[in-house]
Enzyme design. Structure first.
Site, PDB file in Angstrom:
ATOM      1  N   ASP A 234       4.157  -5.173  14.920  1.00  0.00           N
ATOM      2  CA  ASP A 234       2.820  -5.498  15.414  1.00  0.00           C
ATOM      3  C   ASP A 234       2.407  -6.937  15.138  1.00  0.00           C
ATOM      4  O   ASP A 234       1.676  -7.544  15.924  1.00  0.00           O
ATOM      5  CB  ASP A 234       1.780  -4.552  14.802  1.00  0.00           C
TER       6      ASP A 234
ATOM      7  N   GLU B 284       0.813  -1.225   0.000  1.00  0.00           N
ATOM      8  CA  GLU B 284       0.000   0.000   0.000  1.00  0.00           C
ATOM      9  C   GLU B 284       0.840   1.266   0.000  1.00  0.00           C
ATOM     10  O   GLU B 284       0.913   1.976  -0.992  1.00  0.00           O
ATOM     11  CB  GLU B 284      -0.936  -0.012   1.218  1.00  0.00           C
TER      12      GLU B 284
ATOM     13  N   ALA C 188     -12.408   1.653  18.832  1.00  0.00           N
ATOM     14  CA  ALA C 188     -10.966   1.522  19.077  1.00  0.00           C
ATOM     15  C   ALA C 188     -10.756   0.410  20.093  1.00  0.00           C
ATOM     16  O   ALA C 188     -10.330   0.635  21.219  1.00  0.00           O
ATOM     17  CB  ALA C 188     -10.390   2.836  19.575  1.00  0.00           C
TER      18      ALA C 188
ATOM     19  N   HIS D 137      17.794  23.808  35.402  1.00  0.00           N
ATOM     20  CA  HIS D 137      16.696  24.629  35.920  1.00  0.00           C
ATOM     21  C   HIS D 137      16.582  25.900  35.078  1.00  0.00           C
ATOM     22  O   HIS D 137      17.596  26.487  34.718  1.00  0.00           O
ATOM     23  CB  HIS D 137      16.977  25.009  37.378  1.00  0.00           C
TER      24      HIS D 137
ATOM     25  N   CYS E 294       1.987   3.574  10.519  1.00  0.00           N
ATOM     26  CA  CYS E 294       2.500   4.619  11.396  1.00  0.00           C
ATOM     27  C   CYS E 294       2.596   5.964  10.692  1.00  0.00           C
ATOM     28  O   CYS E 294       2.044   6.965  11.143  1.00  0.00           O
ATOM     29  CB  CYS E 294       3.864   4.218  11.951  1.00  0.00           C
TER      30      CYS E 294
ATOM     31  N   SER F 220     -10.670   2.817  25.592  1.00  0.00           N
ATOM     32  CA  SER F 220      -9.917   3.948  26.138  1.00  0.00           C
ATOM     33  C   SER F 220      -8.418   3.682  26.170  1.00  0.00           C
ATOM     34  O   SER F 220      -7.702   4.202  27.015  1.00  0.00           O
ATOM     35  CB  SER F 220     -10.403   4.276  27.549  1.00  0.00           C
TER      36      SER F 220
END
Length: 464
Positions: free
Chosen positions: A310, A37, A268, A443, A43, A181
């Protein structure tokens, strides 16, 4: 077409596959990469990158509404959804073209088409010009994953969306239901909620972001609700009834079912590995719940066949896939790389506020038998956070009480997805609390909170 011989064939050009191809080429291997594709995979094209572009637009929109807090004026603040989407696609396109350049630079042959392994070391690719046969002693599977679809909750692209539809929405949702979630669900909930959608998130587990430390999950839930989201945990979507311009969701919680209407639903609920059509069954490759089973180096058990990213299972993260690609390429080249350790892989969620973590949660550390020391430091105690107007958040560190080993770190707040890498490096170097305490943090920075959290674990916090 004539058969072409290579040293390595990589199937899939996502962040696992293209990195494996580049590293193998660097090690003087003749490499071909097959992609059906888009170069860059999910990603770059439909996941990590375009969603971050969307979320950046939402973040700027949110800040524009807060202009008065910073002594600024911004009137009539609005958004153009089409322009937001156009920018997201442009960003994705820019990076995808960059992958093509990297392939040429590293002399990696690119074949666009659908691959099937016909025998060990042999891959047949269906292209738009016919069939191309490739051979190599080593084949790396990096075909990724896709959205899981549950019966009755299937996406149609109109009323019910997957992440792909949500990345190129046909309209701005007014009343949105997000099912799940985890990182994907919460990121889209955060995006659309910030732009003004009335957003409800349903989670079957007992808390949002269920893979995160419990304190971080609780903090996130309060933050999301403060932003106007409705969060429903221990709740299952049993059925979606689709009508004209609306969806009626049947929600079950505590043994009771109720209905609620939405104009848009985003599903999801996880992912499934892209294992179909590759010829894996014929080769005898072991597949467990749609994921190829491998050892710690990515070996499948079939000689010369490797799997990364994955398709090889959790954690489903691009950076984990990329590192696995490097490890496999180096193993093929006869090197001795360190195996990937999932517990050393950071997870990042780019909602508002951001969430990031690495290693064991407090509960997991205790379950593993550790006696722990836990440190916490709130953003409200940090000068840079207050100056930024981002005083909501916290950093939590978990140490082994006996050895001082940093077992885990968990964060929520502004820019924590950037901060987390400090702890990742610390874990890789096997640091203890002593080294972290002796490290001087600059800092004013948000990173000072990382130091203070370590100090707090041992009763030595200075600024809170």
């Amino acid at each position: 077409m004539a058969q072409q011989g290579f040293d390595v064939i990589v199937i899939g050009a996502g962040p696992g596959g293209y990195v494996a191809a580049i590293r193998a080429a660097q090690l003087d291997k003749r490499v071909v990469i097959v992609e059906r594709e888009h170069l860059g995979g999910i990603c770059l094209n439909w996941g990590c990158i375009p969603t971050k572009a969307l979320l950046r637009s939402a973040e700027v929109f949110h800040l524009m509404h807060r202009a008065k807090e910073f002594g600024l004026k911004a009137e009539g603040v609005d958004f153009d959804l089409d322009a937001v989407i156009k920018r997201s696609r442009k960003v994705a396109g820019q990076l995808t073209s960059g992958i093509g350049h990297l392939m040429k630079k590293n002399k990696v042959t690119v074949v666009m088409g659908a691959a099937k392994i016909t025998a060990p070391g042999k891959v047949s690719v269906k292209t738009d010009k016919g069939t191309e046969d490739l051979t190599a002693p080593e084949v790396i599977l990096a075909t990724g994953a896709r959205a899981r679809e549950l019966p009755g909750l299937e996406a149609d692209g109109d009323l019910v969306w997957t992440y792909r539809h949500a990345l190129q929405p046909k309209r701005m949702p007014k009343n949105l239901l997000v099912i799940g979630s985890g990182a994907i669900g919460i990121e889209f909930a955060s995006f659309f909620n910030t732009l003004g959608a009335k957003t409800t998130v349903v989670e079957v587990m007992d808390r949002v972001l269920p893979v995160e430390d419990e304190e971080i999950s609780a903090f996130a839930k309060k933050a999301f609700e403060k932003q106007g989201m409705s969060i429903r945990v221990k709740t299952t979507v049993k059925k979606l009834e689709r009508g004209k311009g609306k969806v009626t969701a049947h929600l079950e919680a505590g043994g009771k079912t109720e209905t609620a209407e939405f104009d848009t639903v985003i599903s999801a609920v996880g992912i499934v590995g892209n294992t179909e059509g590759l010829g894996l069954e014929e080769l005898g490759v072991k597949v467990d719940r749609t994921h190829v089973v491998t050892d710690e180096y990515g070996r499948t058990g079939v000689k010369g066949l490797w799997a990364i990213g994955d398709i090889a299972g959790a954690p489903w993260l691009a950076h984990k896939a990329s590192h696995e690609g490097v490890v496999v390429a180096e193993k093929i080249a006869g090197m001795n790389p360190h195996p990937v350790k999932p517990a050393a892989i950071a997870g990042c969620t780019y909602c508002h506020p951001q969430v990031a973590s690495v290693g064991l949660s407090e509960a997991k550390a205790k379950e593993a038998g550790h006696q722990v020391k836990v440190g916490r430091f709130p953003f409200i105690g940090n000068g840079k956070a207050i100056a930024l107007g981002e005083s909501e958040g916290m950093i939590k560190t978990v140490f082994d009480a006996k050895t001082g080993e940093l077992l885990g770190a968990h964060m929520i707040g502004a820019e924590v997805t950037e901060l987390i890498q400090g702890y990742v490096v610390g874990r890789t170097l096997e640091t203890t609390e002593e080294e972290l305490m002796h490290t001087v943090f600059p800092h004013p920075t948000l990173s000072e909170m990382m130091h203070e959290s370590v100090l707090d674990a041992y009763g030595r916090a200075i600024h809170f």
